[in-house]
Design a protein around this motif. Sequence first.
Motif, short mmCIF file in Angstrom:
data_model
loop_
_atom_site.label_atom_id
_atom_site.label_comp_id
_atom_site.label_asym_id
_atom_site.label_seq_id
_atom_site.Cartn_x
_atom_site.Cartn_y
_atom_site.Cartn_z
N PHE A 39 -4.81 3.67 -11.09
CA PHE A 39 -6.23 3.31 -11.24
C PHE A 39 -6.86 2.85 -9.93
CE2 PHE A 39 -4.24 2.27 -15.41
CZ PHE A 39 -4.78 3.33 -16.11
N CYS A 40 -6.11 2.96 -8.84
CA CYS A 40 -6.58 2.54 -7.52
C CYS A 40 -6.90 3.76 -6.66
CB CYS A 40 -5.51 1.71 -6.82
SG CYS A 40 -4.99 0.25 -7.75
N ASP A 41 -7.74 3.55 -5.65
CA ASP A 41 -8.06 4.61 -4.70
C ASP A 41 -7.24 4.42 -3.43
OD1 ASP A 41 -10.08 5.83 -6.27
OD2 ASP A 41 -11.51 4.31 -5.63
N PHE A 42 -6.66 5.50 -2.95
CA PHE A 42 -5.96 5.53 -1.67
C PHE A 42 -6.57 6.68 -0.88
CE2 PHE A 42 -3.12 3.74 -4.84
CZ PHE A 42 -2.64 2.61 -4.21
N GLU A 43 -7.74 6.42 -0.30
CA GLU A 43 -8.52 7.50 0.31
C GLU A 43 -7.78 8.17 1.45
OE1 GLU A 43 -10.02 7.40 3.52
OE2 GLU A 43 -9.56 5.33 3.98
N TYR A 44 -6.98 7.45 2.22
CA TYR A 44 -6.23 8.02 3.34
C TYR A 44 -5.09 8.91 2.85
CZ TYR A 44 -3.85 3.77 2.04
OH TYR A 44 -3.25 2.77 1.31
N LEU A 45 -4.75 8.84 1.56
CA LEU A 45 -3.75 9.72 0.96
C LEU A 45 -4.40 10.82 0.11
CD1 LEU A 45 -1.16 7.04 -0.28
CD2 LEU A 45 -1.05 8.42 1.80
N GLU A 46 -5.75 10.83 0.14
CA GLU A 46 -6.52 11.78 -0.68
C GLU A 46 -6.24 11.60 -2.17
OE1 GLU A 46 -8.95 13.93 0.38
OE2 GLU A 46 -8.69 12.97 2.33
N TYR A 47 -6.04 10.34 -2.59
CA TYR A 47 -5.84 10.04 -4.01
C TYR A 47 -7.01 9.19 -4.48
CZ TYR A 47 -4.08 8.41 -8.44
OH TYR A 47 -3.96 8.14 -9.78
N LEU A 88 0.82 -1.21 0.00
CA LEU A 88 0.00 0.00 0.00
C LEU A 88 0.85 1.26 0.00
CD1 LEU A 88 -2.85 -1.14 2.40
CD2 LEU A 88 -3.07 -0.61 -0.04
N ILE A 89 1.97 1.24 0.70
CA ILE A 89 2.86 2.41 0.72
C ILE A 89 3.52 2.59 -0.64
CG2 ILE A 89 5.03 3.28 1.68
CD1 ILE A 89 4.04 2.01 4.40
N ASP A 90 4.08 1.52 -1.19
CA ASP A 90 4.74 1.61 -2.50
C ASP A 90 3.77 2.06 -3.60
OD1 ASP A 90 7.43 1.18 -2.08
OD2 ASP A 90 7.32 -0.98 -2.42
N PHE A 91 2.60 1.41 -3.66
CA PHE A 91 1.65 1.72 -4.72
C PHE A 91 0.98 3.07 -4.50
CE2 PHE A 91 2.79 -2.36 -5.98
CZ PHE A 91 2.17 -2.73 -7.16
N GLY A 92 0.74 3.44 -3.25
CA GLY A 92 0.19 4.77 -2.96
C GLY A 92 1.16 5.87 -3.34
N HIS A 93 2.44 5.66 -3.02
CA HIS A 93 3.45 6.66 -3.38
C HIS A 93 3.58 6.75 -4.90
CE1 HIS A 93 7.40 8.64 -3.67
NE2 HIS A 93 7.09 9.15 -2.49
N TYR A 94 3.51 5.62 -5.58
CA TYR A 94 3.58 5.64 -7.04
C TYR A 94 2.39 6.41 -7.63
CZ TYR A 94 4.29 4.29 -11.85
OH TYR A 94 4.50 4.35 -13.21
N ALA A 95 1.19 6.18 -7.10
CA ALA A 95 0.01 6.87 -7.62
C ALA A 95 0.16 8.39 -7.47
CB ALA A 95 -1.25 6.39 -6.90
N LEU A 96 0.74 8.82 -6.38
CA LEU A 96 0.89 10.26 -6.11
C LEU A 96 2.11 10.88 -6.79
CD1 LEU A 96 0.08 10.29 -2.30
CD2 LEU A 96 -1.25 11.42 -4.09
N HIS A 97 3.23 10.13 -6.84
CA HIS A 97 4.50 10.75 -7.23
C HIS A 97 5.23 10.06 -8.39
CE1 HIS A 97 4.06 13.29 -3.75
NE2 HIS A 97 3.87 12.22 -3.00
N ARG A 128 -9.41 -6.64 2.26
CA ARG A 128 -10.61 -6.16 1.57
C ARG A 128 -10.29 -4.89 0.79
NH1 ARG A 128 -14.26 -2.53 1.44
NH2 ARG A 128 -13.55 -1.35 3.23
N ILE A 129 -9.54 -3.98 1.39
CA ILE A 129 -9.15 -2.74 0.70
C ILE A 129 -8.34 -3.07 -0.55
CG2 ILE A 129 -7.70 -0.66 0.87
CD1 ILE A 129 -8.45 -0.66 3.92
N ILE A 130 -7.35 -3.92 -0.40
CA ILE A 130 -6.49 -4.30 -1.53
C ILE A 130 -7.31 -5.05 -2.58
CG2 ILE A 130 -4.55 -5.77 -2.22
CD1 ILE A 130 -3.27 -5.08 0.51
N GLY A 131 -8.29 -5.82 -2.15
CA GLY A 131 -9.10 -6.61 -3.07
C GLY A 131 -9.85 -5.79 -4.09
N TYR A 132 -10.08 -4.50 -3.81
CA TYR A 132 -10.76 -3.62 -4.75
C TYR A 132 -9.79 -2.92 -5.70
CZ TYR A 132 -15.01 -4.27 -2.08
OH TYR A 132 -16.09 -4.83 -1.46
N HIS A 133 -8.50 -3.08 -5.48
CA HIS A 133 -7.51 -2.43 -6.34
C HIS A 133 -7.40 -3.15 -7.68
CE1 HIS A 133 -4.99 -0.14 -3.12
NE2 HIS A 133 -6.25 0.24 -3.15
N HIS A 134 -7.34 -2.37 -8.75
CA HIS A 134 -7.17 -2.94 -10.09
C HIS A 134 -5.92 -3.80 -10.16
CE1 HIS A 134 -10.40 -0.41 -11.04
NE2 HIS A 134 -9.99 0.13 -12.16
N THR A 135 -4.86 -3.35 -9.49
CA THR A 135 -3.60 -4.10 -9.54
C THR A 135 -3.78 -5.51 -9.01
OG1 THR A 135 -3.00 -3.19 -7.37
CG2 THR A 135 -2.16 -2.05 -9.31
#
Length: 191
Positions: A145-153, A38-47, A121-128
């Motif tokens: 293409f994923c949502d990271f609501e706690y990162l506001e993405y 979640l950290i790696d993919f969230g950071h990738y989505a943002l940066h 469950r959270i990861i299960g909804y990710h396209h990845t």
Amino acid sequence: MTKSLNTKSAALVRRIIDFHQEKSQALSLTKLYQLLYLIDFGHYALHGKAVSALEYWRYGQELIPLGAAAYIQITFKTTNEVNEPATTYTTANNTLSDTALEVIEKTLTRLCEVSEEEIRRIIGYHHTWIFARGGKMLKIEDAVFCDFEYLEYFSHERTREDYEEDEALRRSLENSDRMKALEERLKQLSV
């Protein structure tokens, strides 16, 4: 021979472990792997880049950091058995960037007390995750293409309001008697 991690990957693993120790929260190896993802993919989505150099593999319902699992297991076991002092994580030694530290802290603050079942469950909804069925590598490029609501993405240029509406609709469908009856009927048909 156990493969070692690069400096950023090792610092990320240690930060997750230390954060849980600071909060007196249990941390399983499965949850550690989930948080790394979640950290790696969230950071990738943002940066546009991951914090670590880890690659992730889906094996059934398990998430495995490819090539580094043995090293992470040894670090995890050693650190959990010996209550080592927390490491200081700064950008002074160029280990983790400011953006990485921000994503790490937001993710851990939001998910530290969440069970691994809820994170699954959270990861299960990710396209990845969905597109890695059958034992495949998770494509980090698809993190956008994923949502990271706690990162506001939110993917697809959606807003928080769009996300919350979608989540409310999903929850109402999951909890509806009609949907439960359909699921039960499908189970009976598949047997």
